[in-house]
Scaffold this motif. Structure first.
Motif, PDB file in Angstrom:
ATOM      1  N   PHE A   1       0.852  -1.196   0.000  1.00 14.60           N
ATOM      2  CA  PHE A   1       0.000   0.000   0.000  1.00 14.60           C
ATOM      3  C   PHE A   1       0.885   1.242   0.000  1.00 14.60           C
ATOM      4  O   PHE A   1       1.739   1.391   0.867  1.00 14.60           O
ATOM      5  N   ALA A   2       0.687   2.140  -0.962  1.00 12.67           N
ATOM      6  CA  ALA A   2       1.524   3.342  -1.073  1.00 12.67           C
ATOM      7  C   ALA A   2       0.760   4.614  -0.703  1.00 12.67           C
ATOM      8  O   ALA A   2      -0.397   4.784  -1.080  1.00 12.67           O
ATOM      9  N   ASP A   3       1.438   5.486   0.038  1.00 10.10           N
ATOM     10  CA  ASP A   3       0.883   6.808   0.372  1.00 10.10           C
ATOM     11  C   ASP A   3       2.040   7.791   0.428  1.00 10.10           C
ATOM     12  O   ASP A   3       3.107   7.467   0.946  1.00 10.10           O
ATOM     13  N   ILE A   4       1.818   8.972  -0.097  1.00  6.72           N
ATOM     14  CA  ILE A   4       2.858   9.995  -0.131  1.00  6.72           C
ATOM     15  C   ILE A   4       3.077  10.615   1.263  1.00  6.72           C
ATOM     16  O   ILE A   4       4.117  11.178   1.557  1.00  6.72           O
ATOM     17  N   HIS A   5       2.075  10.478   2.130  1.00  6.37           N
ATOM     18  CA  HIS A   5       2.147  11.112   3.448  1.00  6.37           C
ATOM     19  C   HIS A   5       2.975  10.275   4.433  1.00  6.37           C
ATOM     20  O   HIS A   5       3.070   9.071   4.292  1.00  6.37           O
ATOM     21  N   PRO A   6       3.527  10.965   5.437  1.00  6.10           N
ATOM     22  CA  PRO A   6       4.388  10.260   6.396  1.00  6.10           C
ATOM     23  C   PRO A   6       3.609   9.446   7.432  1.00  6.10           C
ATOM     24  O   PRO A   6       2.401   9.636   7.590  1.00  6.10           O
ATOM     25  N   ALA A   7       4.326   8.584   8.126  1.00  5.79           N
ATOM     26  CA  ALA A   7       3.738   7.809   9.226  1.00  5.79           C
ATOM     27  C   ALA A   7       3.066   8.770  10.203  1.00  5.79           C
ATOM     28  O   ALA A   7       3.564   9.870  10.436  1.00  5.79           O
ATOM     29  N   GLY A   8       1.943   8.372  10.751  1.00  5.28           N
ATOM     30  CA  GLY A   8       1.235   9.206  11.715  1.00  5.28           C
ATOM     31  C   GLY A   8       0.200  10.117  11.076  1.00  5.28           C
ATOM     32  O   GLY A   8      -0.681  10.647  11.758  1.00  5.28           O
ATOM     33  N   TYR A   9       0.279  10.323   9.782  1.00  5.82           N
ATOM     34  CA  TYR A   9      -0.701  11.156   9.056  1.00  5.82           C
ATOM     35  C   TYR A   9      -2.042  10.411   9.056  1.00  5.82           C
ATOM     36  O   TYR A   9      -2.062   9.177   9.001  1.00  5.82           O
ATOM     37  N   PRO A  10      -3.173  11.135   9.139  1.00  6.35           N
ATOM     38  CA  PRO A  10      -4.475  10.455   9.254  1.00  6.35           C
ATOM     39  C   PRO A  10      -4.705   9.349   8.208  1.00  6.35           C
ATOM     40  O   PRO A  10      -5.183   8.267   8.546  1.00  6.35           O
ATOM     41  N   THR A  11      -4.351   9.620   6.964  1.00  6.18           N
ATOM     42  CA  THR A  11      -4.587   8.602   5.925  1.00  6.18           C
ATOM     43  C   THR A  11      -3.758   7.349   6.218  1.00  6.18           C
ATOM     44  O   THR A  11      -4.257   6.232   6.136  1.00  6.18           O
TER      45      THR A  11
ATOM     46  N   ALA B   1     -14.453   1.201   5.894  1.00  4.21           N
ATOM     47  CA  ALA B   1     -14.173   1.419   7.322  1.00  4.21           C
ATOM     48  C   ALA B   1     -13.009   2.398   7.476  1.00  4.21           C
ATOM     49  O   ALA B   1     -13.015   3.259   8.370  1.00  4.21           O
ATOM     50  N   ALA B   2     -12.027   2.292   6.584  1.00  6.03           N
ATOM     51  CA  ALA B   2     -10.880   3.215   6.638  1.00  6.03           C
ATOM     52  C   ALA B   2     -11.341   4.637   6.344  1.00  6.03           C
ATOM     53  O   ALA B   2     -10.855   5.606   6.933  1.00  6.03           O
ATOM     54  N   GLN B   3     -12.287   4.760   5.436  1.00  6.52           N
ATOM     55  CA  GLN B   3     -12.851   6.077   5.117  1.00  6.52           C
ATOM     56  C   GLN B   3     -13.436   6.724   6.378  1.00  6.52           C
ATOM     57  O   GLN B   3     -13.180   7.888   6.675  1.00  6.52           O
ATOM     58  N   ALA B   4     -14.211   5.948   7.125  1.00 13.08           N
ATOM     59  CA  ALA B   4     -14.850   6.478   8.330  1.00 13.08           C
ATOM     60  C   ALA B   4     -13.806   6.825   9.395  1.00 13.08           C
ATOM     61  O   ALA B   4     -13.872   7.887  10.025  1.00 13.08           O
ATOM     62  N   GLN B   5     -12.834   5.939   9.565  1.00 15.07           N
ATOM     63  CA  GLN B   5     -11.818   6.181  10.597  1.00 15.07           C
ATOM     64  C   GLN B   5     -10.984   7.424  10.260  1.00 15.07           C
ATOM     65  O   GLN B   5     -10.706   8.259  11.118  1.00 15.07           O
ATOM     66  N   GLU B   6     -10.608   7.535   8.990  1.00 13.00           N
ATOM     67  CA  GLU B   6      -9.759   8.656   8.597  1.00 13.00           C
ATOM     68  C   GLU B   6     -10.440   9.996   8.823  1.00 13.00           C
ATOM     69  O   GLU B   6      -9.810  10.992   9.173  1.00 13.00           O
ATOM     70  N   ARG B   7     -11.754  10.015   8.645  1.00 16.54           N
ATOM     71  CA  ARG B   7     -12.493  11.282   8.787  1.00 16.54           C
ATOM     72  C   ARG B   7     -12.365  11.839  10.202  1.00 16.54           C
ATOM     73  O   ARG B   7     -12.162  13.040  10.398  1.00 16.54           O
TER      74      ARG B   7
END
Ligand code: BDP
Length: 323
Positions: free
Chosen positions: A29-39, A262-268
């Motif tokens: 799973f790839a994300d440009i944001h750092p660890a700890g970021y909401p996403t 579920a990730a959508q809800a948690q991230e919000r």
């Protein structure tokens, strides 16, 4: 006999490799944001659920902080199945799936609450389906919140006139370049990872983003003025490579979809807390938050809405009707 035994011994590792890979599918799973970021926090939880609820048939590895490349590169890798899942901004999807650009238009949402209602409803599902049904090679599963984007600059922008001629970084989407140009600035596309040094060296005069990105990517160190233009409110799809999706059993597909929602809800929830704390930290670090009259910015970008909005006139009416 000996010969047979040798053959068997030689074949065993292959048999073993084949059967073990047939049983576990690794999700990178790839994300440009750092660890700890909401996403990223929500994606890590998504990974845990996928592993647990698939009884280990799916394994998960998180690649945060942009280590697998820019979002454009990540999408390209997902299209060929080298990366299995990612969260990307809708901004970079627009040039490839033009139908999603309706959400990328300046001021198409009244505010963040409006955007959330839209993505939670029918229109949100339709736009996800546009990605899935395109030739893009991705299955769009759910939305993450990316807050509201405002312009940040080295010199204060208190009115439209102040923006004149300023080089403002945007994501690689012609609509965003035209949006900044329509406001009198000079839109320049570059990858997220290049912004910090471009600000530092003065290649650009500013950029535009939400408070958590301004903080966590350290752009505030070289841009101390944050003008609350609110010109873009971009939701961010969670996508899976179509190649990976097609390898899943129907039950696993249901699981992946459910877990992404579920990730959508948690991230919000995480997003709201992070936005508040980011604003506090930015102010404490000397960033001036500037309240601007949004009307001139809205009016200046009418040409962009006219140019790109024509094919989506009905959809735009439905978006506006969402209360
Ligand atoms: C952030 C988005 C991220 C984009 C970035 C950008 O979360 O996906 O890559 O903006 O503007 O808000 O490059």
């Amino acid at each position: 006999m000996d010969f047979k035994r040798t053959l068997l011994a030689a074949a065993l590792p292959f048999v073993f490799t084949l059967s073990s890979t047939a049983h576990a599918l690794e999700i990178k799973f790839a994300d440009i944001h750092p660890a700890g970021y909401p996403t990223v926090v929500a994606e890590e939880q998504l990974g845990k659920t996928l592993v647990a609820d698939s009884n280990g048939k799916l394994t998960f590895k998180m690649f945060a902080g942009g280590v697998l490349g820019s979002e454009k590169e990540v999408v390209e890798q997902a299209q060929v199945g080298a990366i299995q899942m990612a969260r990307v901004s809708l901004g970079i999807v627009g040039p490839v799936v033009p139908d999603v650009n309706v959400f990328n238009m300046p001021f198409v949402f009244r505010d963040q609450a409006h955007m959330r209602k839209v993505i939670d409803g029918e229109v949100g599902d339709e736009i996800l389906a546009k990605i899935t049904d395109s030739e893009f090679g991705l299955v769009a599963l759910a939305w993450m919140d990316g807050g509201t984007r405002n312009i940040y600059t080295k010199k204060p922008v208190r009115s439209l006139a102040d923006l004149k001629g300023m080089k403002i970084r945007v994501q690689g989407n012609p609509m965003f370049i035209e949006t900044i140009n329509a406001m009198g600035g000079n839109g320049i596309a570059m990858d997220t990872g290049e912004i910090f040094s471009a600000l530092q060296t003065g290649v650009i005069d500013g950029a535009e983003n939400n408070p958590p990105t301004l903080l966590e990517h350290n752009h505030y160190q070289n841009a101390k003025f944050y003008s609350l233009t609110g010109h873009l409110i971009l939701p961010e799809p969670i996508v899976m490579s179509k190649i990976t999706w097609d390898k899943l059993t129907p039950e696993q597909q249901v699981l992946v979809k459910k877990t992404a929602k579920a990730a959508q809800a948690q991230e919000r929830t995480l997003w709201d807390a992070k936005s508040t704390s980011s604003e506090e930290k930015l102010k404490a670090a000397g960033v001036e938050f500037i309240t601007v009259d949004k009307k001139p910015f809205y009016e200046a970008t009418a040409s962009v809405r006219e140019k790109y909005g024509a094919p989506y006139a009905d959809l735009i009416k439905r978006i506006e009707a969402v209360q």
